[in-house]
Design a protein around this motif. Structure first.
Motif, mmCIF file in Angstrom:
data_model
loop_
_atom_site.group_PDB
_atom_site.id
_atom_site.type_symbol
_atom_site.label_atom_id
_atom_site.label_comp_id
_atom_site.label_asym_id
_atom_site.label_seq_id
_atom_site.Cartn_x
_atom_site.Cartn_y
_atom_site.Cartn_z
ATOM 1 N N THR A 196 -178.416 -67.589 -14.352
ATOM 2 C CA THR A 196 -178.266 -66.276 -13.728
ATOM 3 C C THR A 196 -177.422 -65.129 -13.719
ATOM 4 O O THR A 196 -177.113 -64.889 -14.632
ATOM 5 N N LYS A 197 -178.118 -64.502 -13.019
ATOM 6 C CA LYS A 197 -178.131 -63.564 -13.193
ATOM 7 C C LYS A 197 -176.773 -62.718 -13.244
ATOM 8 O O LYS A 197 -175.831 -61.924 -14.316
ATOM 9 N N ALA A 198 -176.004 -63.360 -12.368
ATOM 10 C CA ALA A 198 -174.663 -63.273 -11.714
ATOM 11 C C ALA A 198 -173.437 -63.832 -13.242
ATOM 12 O O ALA A 198 -172.888 -62.781 -13.736
ATOM 13 N N GLU A 199 -174.081 -64.739 -13.733
ATOM 14 C CA GLU A 199 -173.317 -65.138 -14.656
ATOM 15 C C GLU A 199 -173.605 -64.142 -16.140
ATOM 16 O O GLU A 199 -172.310 -64.216 -16.168
ATOM 17 N N ILE A 200 -174.943 -63.788 -16.058
ATOM 18 C CA ILE A 200 -175.463 -62.404 -17.551
ATOM 19 C C ILE A 200 -173.998 -61.384 -17.530
ATOM 20 O O ILE A 200 -173.507 -61.483 -17.902
ATOM 21 N N ASP A 201 -173.801 -60.692 -15.597
ATOM 22 C CA ASP A 201 -173.390 -59.808 -15.595
ATOM 23 C C ASP A 201 -171.832 -60.151 -15.946
ATOM 24 O O ASP A 201 -170.964 -59.061 -16.645
ATOM 25 N N ALA A 202 -171.086 -61.525 -15.354
ATOM 26 C CA ALA A 202 -169.447 -61.509 -15.525
ATOM 27 C C ALA A 202 -169.488 -61.668 -17.681
ATOM 28 O O ALA A 202 -168.634 -61.373 -18.137
ATOM 29 N N LYS A 203 -170.893 -62.001 -18.568
ATOM 30 C CA LYS A 203 -170.440 -62.098 -19.503
ATOM 31 C C LYS A 203 -171.055 -61.150 -20.695
ATOM 32 O O LYS A 203 -170.890 -61.039 -21.095
ATOM 33 N N MET A 204 -171.622 -59.957 -20.059
ATOM 34 C CA MET A 204 -172.201 -58.733 -20.609
ATOM 35 C C MET A 204 -171.212 -58.010 -21.077
ATOM 36 O O MET A 204 -172.137 -58.328 -22.887
ATOM 37 N N GLU A 205 -170.525 -58.297 -21.146
ATOM 38 C CA GLU A 205 -169.452 -57.153 -22.210
ATOM 39 C C GLU A 205 -169.220 -58.088 -23.131
ATOM 40 O O GLU A 205 -169.264 -57.582 -24.823
ATOM 41 N N ASP A 206 -168.473 -59.421 -23.430
ATOM 42 C CA ASP A 206 -168.308 -60.266 -23.998
ATOM 43 C C ASP A 206 -169.596 -60.106 -25.473
ATOM 44 O O ASP A 206 -169.827 -60.200 -26.719
ATOM 45 N N ILE A 207 -170.652 -60.578 -24.017
ATOM 46 C CA ILE A 207 -172.424 -60.832 -25.632
ATOM 47 C C ILE A 207 -172.375 -59.111 -26.358
ATOM 48 O O ILE A 207 -173.079 -59.423 -27.208
ATOM 49 N N ILE A 208 -172.156 -58.113 -25.501
ATOM 50 C CA ILE A 208 -171.945 -57.101 -26.147
ATOM 51 C C ILE A 208 -171.170 -57.014 -27.453
ATOM 52 O O ILE A 208 -171.541 -56.121 -28.477
ATOM 53 N N GLU A 209 -170.205 -56.987 -27.162
ATOM 54 C CA GLU A 209 -168.573 -57.086 -28.215
ATOM 55 C C GLU A 209 -169.540 -58.539 -29.705
ATOM 56 O O GLU A 209 -169.544 -57.268 -30.434
ATOM 57 N N PHE A 210 -169.932 -59.379 -29.087
ATOM 58 C CA PHE A 210 -170.068 -60.369 -30.315
ATOM 59 C C PHE A 210 -171.514 -59.779 -30.776
ATOM 60 O O PHE A 210 -171.667 -60.268 -32.108
ATOM 61 N N SER A 211 -172.384 -58.976 -29.931
ATOM 62 C CA SER A 211 -173.527 -59.265 -30.862
ATOM 63 C C SER A 211 -173.766 -57.344 -32.152
ATOM 64 O O SER A 211 -174.403 -57.731 -33.804
ATOM 65 N N GLU A 212 -172.140 -57.295 -32.389
ATOM 66 C CA GLU A 212 -171.878 -55.552 -33.027
ATOM 67 C C GLU A 212 -172.794 -54.919 -32.421
ATOM 68 O O GLU A 212 -173.613 -53.608 -33.477
ATOM 69 N N VAL A 213 -174.021 -54.394 -31.664
ATOM 70 C CA VAL A 213 -175.224 -53.334 -31.624
ATOM 71 C C VAL A 213 -174.905 -53.121 -30.101
ATOM 72 O O VAL A 213 -176.007 -51.884 -29.723
ATOM 73 N N ARG A 214 -173.299 -52.585 -30.215
ATOM 74 C CA ARG A 214 -172.883 -51.603 -28.791
ATOM 75 C C ARG A 214 -173.755 -50.206 -28.374
ATOM 76 O O ARG A 214 -174.597 -49.880 -27.695
ATOM 77 N N GLU A 215 -174.217 -49.614 -29.461
ATOM 78 C CA GLU A 215 -174.500 -47.950 -29.411
ATOM 79 C C GLU A 215 -175.568 -48.394 -29.077
ATOM 80 O O GLU A 215 -176.335 -47.424 -28.869
ATOM 81 N N PHE A 216 -176.489 -49.586 -29.571
ATOM 82 C CA PHE A 216 -177.831 -49.149 -29.784
ATOM 83 C C PHE A 216 -178.338 -50.316 -27.917
ATOM 84 O O PHE A 216 -179.510 -50.493 -28.016
ATOM 85 N N ILE A 217 -177.403 -50.729 -27.305
ATOM 86 C CA ILE A 217 -178.253 -52.046 -26.225
ATOM 87 C C ILE A 217 -178.269 -50.840 -25.249
ATOM 88 O O ILE A 217 -179.606 -51.965 -24.138
ATOM 89 N N ASP A 218 -179.038 -49.580 -25.572
ATOM 90 C CA ASP A 218 -179.960 -49.524 -24.237
ATOM 91 C C ASP A 218 -180.507 -48.320 -25.106
ATOM 92 O O ASP A 218 -181.616 -47.891 -24.016
ATOM 93 N N THR A 219 -181.411 -48.850 -25.528
ATOM 94 C CA THR A 219 -182.355 -48.521 -26.993
ATOM 95 C C THR A 219 -183.570 -49.874 -26.660
ATOM 96 O O THR A 219 -182.902 -50.864 -26.198
ATOM 97 N N PRO A 220 -184.776 -48.968 -26.833
ATOM 98 C CA PRO A 220 -186.028 -50.615 -26.752
ATOM 99 C C PRO A 220 -185.614 -51.654 -28.010
ATOM 100 O O PRO A 220 -186.036 -50.629 -28.994
ATOM 101 N N VAL A 221 -185.605 -52.606 -27.883
ATOM 102 C CA VAL A 221 -185.438 -53.613 -29.266
ATOM 103 C C VAL A 221 -186.756 -53.130 -30.288
ATOM 104 O O VAL A 221 -185.915 -53.328 -31.247
ATOM 105 N N LYS A 222 -188.025 -52.493 -29.525
ATOM 106 C CA LYS A 222 -188.335 -52.211 -31.037
ATOM 107 C C LYS A 222 -188.333 -51.832 -31.984
ATOM 108 O O LYS A 222 -188.635 -51.369 -33.423
#
Lengths: 428, 289
Positions: free
Chosen positions: A143-169
């Motif tokens: 659910t959206k709430a679950e993702i909100d809670a994990k957002m930081e971990d997800i970004i951290e693990f993905s190693e793409v923090r700098e580009f997180i607000d860039t379109p994925v294309k």
């Protein structure tokens, strides 16, 4: 499955699962057959389209991708599923991920499933990394709430923090995979299903993912199902192994035994091959030379013993005038690890439409005993030392057996594929 | 297996997959659990559609506006179809808005399976979320278009040329739900039937256009004389809600209670039937799509 200890909790149970696929194109003819079958059914007649002996795996029009699977998978297990192409691995995972339903049989799943048959399902190129994390996460059942809670971990693990607000294309393919994988590993699921997703991403990230999955199984008690052709990752990750062949489970249990079983099962014991209809790999762009056939001289099996050499006869045809062509013989283990290669320094040359035949003899007594597959490569080299492949075909398989007094069974995992000659020992 | 004792007693997440399909299990509870996904799909359809366009969401206004002008010229001026004293541009804008809403529901949902095959083939989520989100985004699109319609309405209100039935405006949400359900039902029936044979998907664009002429969209229902054709038009389940809509906003047309009830019954049947075959097809469509 009878010797199960009481403390194991069942996570997945399959009984008598079959999956039938229809072969060939679906078109007007199918509608006609459908109507015939339907007409016969409502009139209680025999279906004119059902084949006699329909219990065979393939009967012309349908194909049993899974042919009666019974399996039980317990909590906290990391199970590897192996089998040659078309053995039914992917179909099994598709059924478990509920992408398609079984034709027969029952499946019980006691937990939430995070299934990754592909990385980044539902990613849309126009949306930013962050938006796609929400998209992908909800598709996978958060659910959206679950993702909100994990957002930081997800970004951290993905190693793409700098580009997180860039379109994925605008992402590189590696970044894309990292972000997608990161979402999947952070799902709150009891069961993880993975289909060779680790083949993408760089080495460091692959290792990180394997560690994460192992941790999921060992520490968090999650159940991991993993399909791969890479035996090394299976060895690293899994503590049980299921071997599928032609839609049936032919082995379940110890990983090493399973791998051996799979390899022995996939070795092809022919002593000659013809390449008339063999479709060349993409990277062979030129057709200057085409290998016609290959055979072992004077052998009716592929087993070579002790100091026996491989005597190989190759036949090929020049489609264009060619000079400076050499031949390379590459040996691989059955799990596709490169073992060794031999270069032929004779330079072949020929004119258009000429057919040539040559015998090659290879000493293989320094290889470790075991099963191998081989590849024959013709290549052209210029004076600058650059080379270009002219033809590349999978060759004949061979088994090397060494029967000497007091020999230990060879353990490839520990000792590798190359056996050095015994040392000269001088006792003083 | 014989070791039933080891099977977990109860987990909230037990899933049983069987080759036997339960026809009347509509799985609506599960759809509700994925409500965040429905919302995200809806959002995505807007974000993706107008990214990298210069006019952006202005297209939402431009499109129906131009269509309405064309209708006014072709049907109003050239063909000379009367609009019962309602300003022509306003009449066509209203009709167009409600028809676009309905036809979007049908055409978007008609390709549910084929358009989403790549996602559906990789991961499970209740497939019904996609058509529902299509209807939601059609509602939002309708809302945006309505703001333009309302602007025109205000203009003509001040001029005193229209007399809306304000009480009937309360029926608006019901009209939207009515048409949304009908569009969803028809759309998913088509999409379920096109997974195997694609013929219907070719027919649908054409069919929806024909359907528009069989519905009082480009002419008021009152223009039709009593007769079999008028009855046929009243049986068309889109007619009743469209008439209610125009009755409320423009004060033109009638609310025909019996035909409204018939229309609702058809709508509910179509929707129920749609969801049932949709859920059936959902299970194995990946094998044939």
């Amino acid at each position: 499955m009878g010797n199960v200890s009481e403390n194991k909790e069942v996570m997945i149970q399959l009984s008598g699962v079959k999956k039938k696929y229809r072969l060939g194109q679906i078109g007007g003819g199918t509608l006609q057959a459908d109507l015939q079958s339907w007409w016969a059914r409502i009139h209680g007649k025999e279906d004119p389209n059902s084949k006699i002996g329909a219990d065979q795996r393939s009967n012309g029009e349908t194909f049993m991708a899974l042919n009666g699977i019974d399996l039980t998978i317990y909590k906290g297990e990391a199970v590897g599923i192996i089998g040659s192409n078309g053995a039914g691995k992917s179909t099994l995972l598709k059924l478990l991920s509920r992408v398609t339903a079984p034709t027969e049989g029952e499946i019980d799943i006691y937990g939430r499933i995070a299934s990754m048959l592909e990385v980044g399902t539902g990613f849309s190129p126009e949306m930013t990394g962050r938006e796609n994390v929400y998209m992908n996460g909800t598709i996978l059942g958060m659910t959206k709430a679950e993702i909100d809670a994990k957002m930081e971990d997800i970004i951290e693990f993905s190693e793409v923090r700098e580009f997180i607000d860039t379109p994925v294309k605008r992402y590189s393919s590696g970044m894309y995979v990292k972000l997608a994988f990161s979402v999947a590993t952070h799902l709150d699921s009891e069961i993880m299903i993975m289909d060779e997703v680790l083949a993408v991403g760089d080495m460091a990230f692959q290792k990180k993912c394997l560690d994460k999955m192992r941790e999921a199984a060992k520490k968090e008690g999650r159940t991991v199902l993993y399909v791969s052709h890479n035996m090394n990752t299976i060895r690293q990750l899994c503590d049980r192994c299921i071997v599928l062949d032609k839609g049936k489970v032919i082995f379940e249990g110890d990983v090493e035994k399973g791998i051996v079983m799979y390899m022995n099962n996939s070795i092809n014991l022919v002593t000659q091959k013809v390449y008339d209809n063999y479709e060349r790999m993409r990277f062979i762009q030129r057709d200057d030379v085409r290998i016609i056939s290959a055979e072992y001289i004077g052998k009716d099996n592929c087993i070579f013993e002790n100091d026996e050499n491989i005597k190989l006869r190759l036949k090929w045809k020049y489609n264009r005038n060619t000079e400076n062509m050499s031949m390379r013989f590459v040996v691989e283990s059955l799990d596709n690890s490169k073992v060794c290669a031999s270069f032929c320094y004779h330079k072949f040359s020929g004119v258009e439409n000429q057919v040539m035949e040559a015998d090659f003899e290879y000493e293989i007594n320094n290889l470790a005993p075991g099963n191998y597959q081989s590849f024959y490569v013709f290549f052209e080299s210029n004076k600058l030392g650059a080379s270009k492949e002219l033809d590349w075909v999978p060759g004949l398989c061979f088994t090397l057996e060494k029967k000497e007094e007091g020999r230990l069974p060879w353990r490839t995992q520990a000792w590798g594929y190359y056996e050095m000659n015994p040392p000269k020992v001088v006792i003083r | 297996m014989n070791n039933e004792a080891t099977v977990q007693k109860s987990t909230p997440y037990h899933i049983h997959i069987s080759s036997n399909h339960k026809w009347f299990d509509l799985k609506l509870k599960e759809v509700f659990r994925y409500r965040d996904l429905i919302w995200l799909f809806t959002k995505r359809s807007f974000v993706v559609r107008y990214k990298q366009t210069i006019l952006g969401p202005a297209w939402l206004f431009l499109n129906p506006f131009i269509t309405s002008i064309i209708y006014t010229i072709v049907f109003g001026k050239v063909a000379g179809i009367g609009t019962e004293g309602i300003p022509k541009i306003l009449f066509y804008m209203c009709s167009n808005a409600i028809w676009v809403y309905f036809s979007t529901c049908v055409t978007q949902n008609a390709t549910t399976f084929t358009a989403n095959a790549n996602v559906f083939g990789k991961v499970y989520f209740p497939r019904l979320t996609t058509p529902i989100s299509n209807v939601l985004s059609a509602i939002i699109q309708f809302g945006v278009q309505m703001s333009l319609v309302l602007a025109f309405l205000c203009f003509y209100l001040i001029k005193g040329e229209v007399h809306p039935n304000w009480w009937a405006c309360l029926l608006m949400p019901i009209v939207l739900i009515h048409l949304g359900l009908l569009g969803l039902g028809v759309g998913i029936i088509v999409s379920s039937m096109t997974t195997k044979y694609r013929d219907l998907s070719i027919l649908v664009g054409f069919g929806v256009q024909l359907w528009m002429y069989a519905t009082p969209i480009v002419y008021p229902l009152s223009q039709l004389k009593e007769g079999p054709f008028r009855h046929l038009m009243l049986i068309n389940p889109v007619t009743a809600p469209v008439e209610i809509f125009r009755y409320a906003l423009l004060g033109q047309g009638t609310i025909d209670v019996p035909f409204t009830i018939v229309s609702w019954m058809i709508t509910l049947l179509v929707t129920l039937f749609g969801i049932i075959i949709f859920n059936k097809v959902e299970r194995t469509f990946m094998d044939t799509v």
